[in-house]
Design a protein around this motif. Sequence first.
Motif, PDB file in Angstrom:
ATOM      1  N   ASP A  21     -35.789  23.441 -46.030  1.00 11.46           N
ATOM      2  CA  ASP A  21     -35.492  23.898 -47.393  1.00 11.46           C
ATOM      3  C   ASP A  21     -36.711  23.689 -48.287  1.00 11.46           C
ATOM      4  N   ALA A  22     -37.311  22.502 -48.186  1.00  3.41           N
ATOM      5  CA  ALA A  22     -38.480  22.172 -49.005  1.00  3.41           C
ATOM      6  C   ALA A  22     -39.610  23.156 -48.729  1.00  3.41           C
ATOM      7  N   GLU A  23     -39.824  23.446 -47.471  1.00  2.00           N
ATOM      8  CA  GLU A  23     -40.905  24.360 -47.103  1.00  2.00           C
ATOM      9  C   GLU A  23     -40.655  25.765 -47.641  1.00  2.00           C
ATOM     10  N   ARG A  24     -39.389  26.163 -47.618  1.00  2.00           N
ATOM     11  CA  ARG A  24     -39.054  27.502 -48.102  1.00  2.00           C
ATOM     12  C   ARG A  24     -39.325  27.603 -49.612  1.00  2.00           C
ATOM     13  N   VAL A  25     -38.873  26.565 -50.370  1.00  2.00           N
ATOM     14  CA  VAL A  25     -39.063  26.589 -51.832  1.00  2.00           C
ATOM     15  C   VAL A  25     -40.543  26.584 -52.176  1.00  2.00           C
ATOM     16  N   ARG A  26     -41.312  25.756 -51.471  1.00  3.73           N
ATOM     17  CA  ARG A  26     -42.755  25.688 -51.720  1.00  3.73           C
ATOM     18  C   ARG A  26     -43.422  27.031 -51.459  1.00  3.73           C
ATOM     19  N   ALA A  27     -43.050  27.629 -50.344  1.00  2.00           N
ATOM     20  CA  ALA A  27     -43.667  28.902 -49.971  1.00  2.00           C
ATOM     21  C   ALA A  27     -43.358  29.966 -51.016  1.00  2.00           C
ATOM     22  N   GLU A  28     -42.107  29.971 -51.508  1.00  2.36           N
ATOM     23  CA  GLU A  28     -41.723  30.967 -52.510  1.00  2.36           C
ATOM     24  C   GLU A  28     -42.481  30.746 -53.815  1.00  2.36           C
ATOM     25  N   ALA A  29     -42.784  29.475 -54.140  1.00  2.95           N
ATOM     26  CA  ALA A  29     -43.494  29.163 -55.385  1.00  2.95           C
ATOM     27  C   ALA A  29     -45.004  29.382 -55.243  1.00  2.95           C
ATOM     28  N   GLY A  30     -45.483  29.629 -54.034  1.00  3.77           N
ATOM     29  CA  GLY A  30     -46.913  29.857 -53.832  1.00  3.77           C
ATOM     30  C   GLY A  30     -47.665  28.615 -53.396  1.00  3.77           C
ATOM     31  N   PHE A  31     -46.943  27.542 -53.096  1.00  2.00           N
ATOM     32  CA  PHE A  31     -47.575  26.301 -52.645  1.00  2.00           C
ATOM     33  C   PHE A  31     -47.870  26.367 -51.151  1.00  2.00           C
ATOM     34  N   ARG A  32     -49.003  25.739 -50.761  1.00  2.00           N
ATOM     35  CA  ARG A  32     -49.313  25.598 -49.343  1.00  2.00           C
ATOM     36  C   ARG A  32     -49.522  24.116 -49.075  1.00  2.00           C
ATOM     37  N   PRO A  33     -48.733  23.547 -48.160  1.00  2.00           N
ATOM     38  CA  PRO A  33     -48.877  22.109 -47.874  1.00  2.00           C
ATOM     39  C   PRO A  33     -49.863  21.835 -46.753  1.00  2.00           C
ATOM     40  N   THR A  34     -50.505  20.655 -46.808  1.00  2.00           N
ATOM     41  CA  THR A  34     -51.301  20.155 -45.689  1.00  2.00           C
ATOM     42  C   THR A  34     -50.733  18.790 -45.321  1.00  2.00           C
ATOM     43  N   TYR A  35     -50.492  18.580 -44.041  1.00  2.00           N
ATOM     44  CA  TYR A  35     -49.928  17.312 -43.584  1.00  2.00           C
ATOM     45  C   TYR A  35     -50.950  16.550 -42.762  1.00  2.00           C
ATOM     46  N   ASN A  36     -50.882  15.229 -42.835  1.00  2.11           N
ATOM     47  CA  ASN A  36     -51.690  14.392 -41.957  1.00  2.11           C
ATOM     48  C   ASN A  36     -51.162  14.561 -40.533  1.00  2.11           C
ATOM     49  N   LYS A  37     -52.035  14.954 -39.623  1.00  2.71           N
ATOM     50  CA  LYS A  37     -51.583  15.271 -38.265  1.00  2.71           C
ATOM     51  C   LYS A  37     -51.008  14.051 -37.557  1.00  2.71           C
ATOM     52  N   ALA A  38     -51.577  12.874 -37.815  1.00  2.48           N
ATOM     53  CA  ALA A  38     -51.115  11.667 -37.130  1.00  2.48           C
ATOM     54  C   ALA A  38     -49.784  11.170 -37.686  1.00  2.48           C
TER      55      ALA A  38
END
Length: 209
Positions: A21-38
């Motif tokens: 859900d969080a990813e969907r809302v972010r994507a719709e708002a134009g946000f792109r997340p980066t996560y720490n791989k580890a």
Amino acid sequence: MRSLPTSVVIVMATLAVGCSDAERVRAEAGFRPTYNKATGKLTELTLDSNHNGHVDTWTDMDGSRPLRTRIDRNEDGKVDRWEYYDDRAQLTKVGFSRKDDGKADAWAFASADGKLHKIEISSTGDEQKIDRWEHYDATGLIAVEEDTNGDGAPDKWETYRAGLLTTASFDENFDGTPERRLTYEASALVMIESTPDGAGGFATRVQVR
Ligand SMILES: [Ca+2]
Ligand SMILES: [Ca+2]
Ligand SMILES: [Ca+2]
Ligand SMILES: [Ca+2]
């Protein structure tokens, strides 16, 4: 001073919800997340705030907590606004570049009620070498301190009322206390005081007409 952009608050709120859900809302708002791989922790959110295809806002994240945001408002490739947040994600400080050279040289601070109360300025763009301090209340600018010889200590003081200069004091030998004070009325010089009496006043007063 404003608080965190509403879009960021919405995205942050959704971080508590299910991941997809969080990813969907972010994507719709134009946000792109980066996560720490580890660790899988969110480390950065980028945003194209005006939806023109170019990222203009970068927020360093500690998981769901924003640390700092860099914004290139006019999209000329140079950051022109820096926002700093406290532990509760409240905006505490905003940096800006008076020279617009991609480097912050002034920092605005908000009081607890969110109103502007101080701007610190560095003529060299060095946050460790502030040489002008502007103080504000609800009426606007009320006082300015300046370090004219670069020793880190103010040696020129101005007071303002309703946007007009009322006094200017000068520490001419840089010992921390003023030797001379000029008083203005309606922007016109009306009095010059000198010979400090050691108690914060002046022994010599000259009226100017
Ligand atoms: Ca953009
Ligand atoms: Ca810019
Ligand atoms: Ca000084
Ligand atoms: Ca002095």
